[in-house]
Scaffold this motif. Structure first.
Motif, PDB file in Angstrom:
ATOM      1  N   VAL A  70       0.816  -1.217   0.000  1.00 37.77           N
ATOM      2  CA  VAL A  70       0.000   0.000   0.000  1.00 37.77           C
ATOM      3  C   VAL A  70       0.850   1.266   0.000  1.00 37.77           C
ATOM      4  O   VAL A  70       0.327   2.361   0.188  1.00 37.77           O
ATOM      5  CB  VAL A  70      -0.945   0.008   1.230  1.00 37.77           C
ATOM      6  N   GLY A  71       2.168   1.136  -0.225  1.00 36.97           N
ATOM      7  CA  GLY A  71       3.053   2.295  -0.134  1.00 36.97           C
ATOM      8  C   GLY A  71       2.844   3.336  -1.205  1.00 36.97           C
ATOM      9  O   GLY A  71       3.264   4.489  -1.048  1.00 36.97           O
ATOM     10  N   THR A  72       2.220   2.963  -2.333  1.00 37.66           N
ATOM     11  CA  THR A  72       1.972   3.925  -3.404  1.00 37.66           C
ATOM     12  C   THR A  72       0.517   4.390  -3.434  1.00 37.66           C
ATOM     13  O   THR A  72       0.085   4.996  -4.417  1.00 37.66           O
ATOM     14  CB  THR A  72       2.360   3.323  -4.767  1.00 37.66           C
ATOM     15  N   LEU A  73      -0.223   4.110  -2.374  1.00 37.71           N
ATOM     16  CA  LEU A  73      -1.557   4.692  -2.192  1.00 37.71           C
ATOM     17  C   LEU A  73      -1.394   5.948  -1.353  1.00 37.71           C
ATOM     18  O   LEU A  73      -1.098   5.880  -0.161  1.00 37.71           O
ATOM     19  CB  LEU A  73      -2.495   3.714  -1.486  1.00 37.71           C
ATOM     20  N   LEU A  74      -1.553   7.113  -1.959  1.00 40.49           N
ATOM     21  CA  LEU A  74      -1.332   8.381  -1.256  1.00 40.49           C
ATOM     22  C   LEU A  74      -2.570   8.753  -0.441  1.00 40.49           C
ATOM     23  O   LEU A  74      -3.633   9.019  -1.001  1.00 40.49           O
ATOM     24  CB  LEU A  74      -1.005   9.484  -2.256  1.00 40.49           C
ATOM     25  N   PRO A  75      -2.467   8.810   0.882  1.00 38.47           N
ATOM     26  CA  PRO A  75      -3.633   9.128   1.712  1.00 38.47           C
ATOM     27  C   PRO A  75      -3.848  10.642   1.853  1.00 38.47           C
ATOM     28  O   PRO A  75      -2.925  11.375   2.226  1.00 38.47           O
ATOM     29  CB  PRO A  75      -3.302   8.503   3.073  1.00 38.47           C
ATOM     30  N   LEU A  76      -5.046  11.083   1.548  1.00 41.77           N
ATOM     31  CA  LEU A  76      -5.443  12.477   1.731  1.00 41.77           C
ATOM     32  C   LEU A  76      -6.510  12.522   2.819  1.00 41.77           C
ATOM     33  O   LEU A  76      -7.536  11.842   2.720  1.00 41.77           O
ATOM     34  CB  LEU A  76      -6.033  13.066   0.445  1.00 41.77           C
ATOM     35  N   ARG A  77      -6.261  13.293   3.848  1.00 43.82           N
ATOM     36  CA  ARG A  77      -7.298  13.491   4.866  1.00 43.82           C
ATOM     37  C   ARG A  77      -8.163  14.650   4.401  1.00 43.82           C
ATOM     38  O   ARG A  77      -7.694  15.789   4.307  1.00 43.82           O
ATOM     39  CB  ARG A  77      -6.673  13.767   6.232  1.00 43.82           C
ATOM     40  N   VAL A  78      -9.432  14.362   4.079  1.00 43.27           N
ATOM     41  CA  VAL A  78     -10.294  15.358   3.439  1.00 43.27           C
ATOM     42  C   VAL A  78     -11.596  15.552   4.205  1.00 43.27           C
ATOM     43  O   VAL A  78     -12.002  14.714   5.012  1.00 43.27           O
ATOM     44  CB  VAL A  78     -10.612  14.952   1.977  1.00 43.27           C
ATOM     45  N   THR A  79     -12.235  16.670   3.883  1.00 41.63           N
ATOM     46  CA  THR A  79     -13.588  16.960   4.335  1.00 41.63           C
ATOM     47  C   THR A  79     -14.441  17.226   3.108  1.00 41.63           C
ATOM     48  O   THR A  79     -14.103  18.085   2.280  1.00 41.63           O
ATOM     49  CB  THR A  79     -13.632  18.185   5.270  1.00 41.63           C
TER      50      THR A  79
END
Length: 295
Positions: free
Chosen positions: A254-263
């Motif tokens: 999962v290292g190339t799944l970029l996590p964005l914390r969004v609203t």
């Protein structure tokens, strides 16, 4: 003497009268045959492997609770968090479950029911079609367990992704700009309004999160608190290897799944942007080269 004989006789009679009741209580405490026969032949548990994360897929873990092998041909799960059945079917024939052993079967998740609260804890109903040796297939219904909250987490992520996509389309540029010293690189997040010329709705990137493979550069930190979706945007993100042990790339899931914390509107959570196959290969090559001097 006569009175004493009468007392013994009365006591014996009283004991004899209570024996049926004692027998009834004793048989009830050891469990009835119908209670022991209520155990279903297949226990079902929900799980998810690392390589399924972000791919809208889970595992149905089936355990044969009997002392004989059984063959499973259909496994289906119903949850109010999803619009259809979560199903596994073999490509051909069936799957043999050895006695007392679990096996994990992959299943694709259907669309989420986003009007259902993520905190819904209704019972999960599983339907299993199986056959015992020498017998015709039968269908059994049983409750399934989700000890790690896999279904709730995935439903929430699917709904978050759906609502975000209604505001803006976000993808990673397949190109990767590696610095001259090879220690950092730049990946670009491309953002396009979903419906140009209309009210895009509210979408805010609160922050970018690091992964097991990629981290931000202290000299060029990632941006935060960005309102997006009203216009086209291109966000450059400077990356560096998060780890340089020998297994960093070889075992990456999962290292190339970029996590964005969004609203998005009233919904908040983590949205994962997947690298394309082309970009994934370039990131692996970059991490391998950047880590070489430290190796």
């Amino acid at each position: 003497m006569t009175c004493r004989r009468w007392l013994f006789l009365a006591a014996g009679l009283a004991l004899a009268m209570t024996m049926p009741f004692l027998a009834a209580c004793s048989s009830g405490s050891t469990g009835s045959p119908s209670g022991s026969g209520s155990t279903q032949p297949v226990a079902v548990e929900i799980n998810q492997s690392r390589d399924q994360y972000g791919k809208q897929a889970i595992l149905l873990q089936l355990t044969n609770t009997t002392d004989s092998p059984i063959t499973v041909t259909v496994a289906q799960l119903q949850s109010p968090l999803f619009q259809g059945d979560i199903a596994w079917k073999p490509s051909a024939g069936g799957l043999e479950l050895p006695p007392r052993q679990p096996k994990s079967l992959p299943a694709i998740l259907p669309a989420a029911s986003c009007e259902v609260s993520e905190g819904t804890t209704t019972a999960l109903n599983a339907r299993i079609t199986y056959a015992e040796p020498g017998k015709e297939p039968v269908e059994a219904s049983t409750n399934a367990s989700d000890p790690f909250g896999v279904l709730s987490r995935n439903a929430g992520e699917l709904c978050l992704a759906s609502e975000a996509a209604a505001v803006a389309v976000m993808v990673l540029d397949p190109a990767l700009e590696v610095a001259a010293d090879g220690r950092t690189a730049v990946v670009r997040l491309l953002i396009t309004p979903a419906t140009p010329g209309t009210d895009p709705g509210s979408l805010t990137i609160e922050s970018f999160e690091e992964t097991t493979l990629l981290a931000q550069s202290p000299a060029d930190p990632w941006p935060a608190h960005l309102a997006v979706g009203a216009r086209k945007q291109e966000l450059p993100l400077t990356i560096r290897p998060a780890r340089c042990d020998p297994h960093a790339v070889a075992e990456d899931k999962v290292g190339t799944l970029l996590p964005l914390r969004v609203t998005v509107g009233d919904r908040r959570g983590v949205l994962k942007i997947a690298a394309s196959n082309e970009l994934r290969g370039r990131i692996y090559d970059f991490v391998t080269a950047a880590c070489a001097p430290a190796g």
